[in-house]
Write an enzyme that holds these catalytic residues in place. Sequence first.
Site, mmCIF file in Angstrom:
data_model
loop_
_atom_site.group_PDB
_atom_site.id
_atom_site.type_symbol
_atom_site.label_atom_id
_atom_site.label_comp_id
_atom_site.label_asym_id
_atom_site.label_seq_id
_atom_site.Cartn_x
_atom_site.Cartn_y
_atom_site.Cartn_z
ATOM 1 N N LEU A 41 0.867 -1.045 -0.070
ATOM 2 C CA LEU A 41 -0.033 0.151 0.173
ATOM 3 C C LEU A 41 1.128 1.177 -0.013
ATOM 4 O O LEU A 41 1.862 1.254 0.749
ATOM 5 C CB LEU A 41 -0.997 0.004 1.202
ATOM 6 C CG LEU A 41 -1.722 -1.080 1.476
ATOM 7 C CD1 LEU A 41 -2.698 -1.007 2.719
ATOM 8 C CD2 LEU A 41 -2.760 -1.007 0.158
ATOM 9 N N ASP A 42 0.425 2.332 -0.546
ATOM 10 C CA ASP A 42 1.242 3.475 -0.419
ATOM 11 C C ASP A 42 1.523 3.846 0.711
ATOM 12 O O ASP A 42 0.738 3.646 1.671
ATOM 13 C CB ASP A 42 0.569 4.758 -1.240
ATOM 14 C CG ASP A 42 0.344 4.443 -2.907
ATOM 15 O OD1 ASP A 42 1.332 3.555 -3.229
ATOM 16 O OD2 ASP A 42 -0.705 5.145 -3.156
ATOM 17 N N ARG A 43 2.233 4.790 1.107
ATOM 18 C CA ARG A 43 2.840 5.302 2.364
ATOM 19 C C ARG A 43 1.655 5.699 3.367
ATOM 20 O O ARG A 43 1.577 5.491 4.270
ATOM 21 C CB ARG A 43 3.989 6.295 2.260
ATOM 22 C CG ARG A 43 4.330 6.982 3.720
ATOM 23 C CD ARG A 43 5.338 7.971 3.627
ATOM 24 N NE ARG A 43 6.115 8.118 4.908
ATOM 25 C CZ ARG A 43 7.293 8.487 5.046
ATOM 26 N NH1 ARG A 43 8.066 8.460 3.819
ATOM 27 N NH2 ARG A 43 7.904 8.783 6.255
ATOM 28 N N ARG A 97 -5.920 6.321 -7.434
ATOM 29 C CA ARG A 97 -5.535 7.779 -7.223
ATOM 30 C C ARG A 97 -5.513 8.365 -8.602
ATOM 31 O O ARG A 97 -6.072 9.534 -8.816
ATOM 32 C CB ARG A 97 -4.142 7.974 -6.494
ATOM 33 C CG ARG A 97 -4.234 7.483 -5.043
ATOM 34 C CD ARG A 97 -2.981 7.237 -4.463
ATOM 35 N NE ARG A 97 -2.231 8.618 -4.272
ATOM 36 C CZ ARG A 97 -0.859 8.655 -3.872
ATOM 37 N NH1 ARG A 97 -0.226 7.783 -3.687
ATOM 38 N NH2 ARG A 97 -0.367 10.097 -3.676
#
Length: 345
Positions: free
Chosen positions: A157-159, A260
């Site tokens: 997962l993104d930060r 996103r």
Amino acid sequence: MSEPGLNARLGDDMSPPELSTTPSEFQVKARMEGKRLDAYLASRYTDYSRSVIQKLIDAQAVLINGQPTKASYRVRLNDEVRIWLPELGDDAPKPEDIPLEVIYEDEALTVVNKPPNMVVHPAKGNWSGTLVNALQFHYDTLSNVAGENRPGIVHRLDRDTTGLLIVAKDDLAHRKLSGYFEQRTIHKEYLALVYGVPTRDSDYVERHIGFHPTVREKMAIRLPEDGGKEATTFYEVLERFQGYAFVRCKPATGRTHQIRVHLTHVGHPILADKAYSGRERITLADLAGAQAADGEQVLIARQALHAHRLRFPHPLTQEDIDLTAPLPQDMSMTLEALRTHRRQG
């Protein structure tokens, strides 16, 4: 190294450390066909920057079907890739006593609810404070399929994306789970708060995604000939507000930044997504205006995206596992503020 002098050709900024004496070898899979060689290798070896990968290609430390080639080469199905990588300057991740919220656990795997502002695995600029550092502290055994810097990590997962993430405890479970992701048999649901109000109750975005042509940290809608890979995201509107919406997203593919990029493409970027919306936080004043008693209160300071649900067959027993993680506090606060101050009449 099988070829003398290869390190010397890399230049001073690549030595030390020396290249590994044993190359990595693998075949290109169908889903990667058509991608630029440098972009493909940078996505596969995320511990190394794209510029480092390009230096390796220029120095003939990357061979395609036994021959050196250029960074712009478009990889093909079943191409035989051989690459000599420089040794990483840091040791294997150090265990760190970082709390973990465990949603599910058995002898084969663990599913955690990742908090915001946590990188999944160590890489350049983030060698501590990662999920892997926490896993190393809490678990004696983790899979090694992804390498020593990513023990147990099956997907990412993104930060600043929160939510459910699967961790494999052994190599067999890891390979089975990786196969599920490749075959798209893992059901994933995300919750997001977005700018604007979609006109349809549900829809889907089907646009290829690839590296942004000028901004290294971003992805973008790209044509296949420019390295774009197929990507599909289904979404449905859960609640509408004045100027905002709460949506559920179901990605059918797993491209970097997919949700996103897709939501931005249809005119509904995610709240507080600095990279794609241009804003890095939402305050109470943004939503309530003059009604806000404490207008400077920050409701959320990262993209309002949460991996809410995972459903998949257990890698060993094939039992159906269906897990959810509640909205994190910052998204809950923002949603409540929308319900209070931005409800449609």
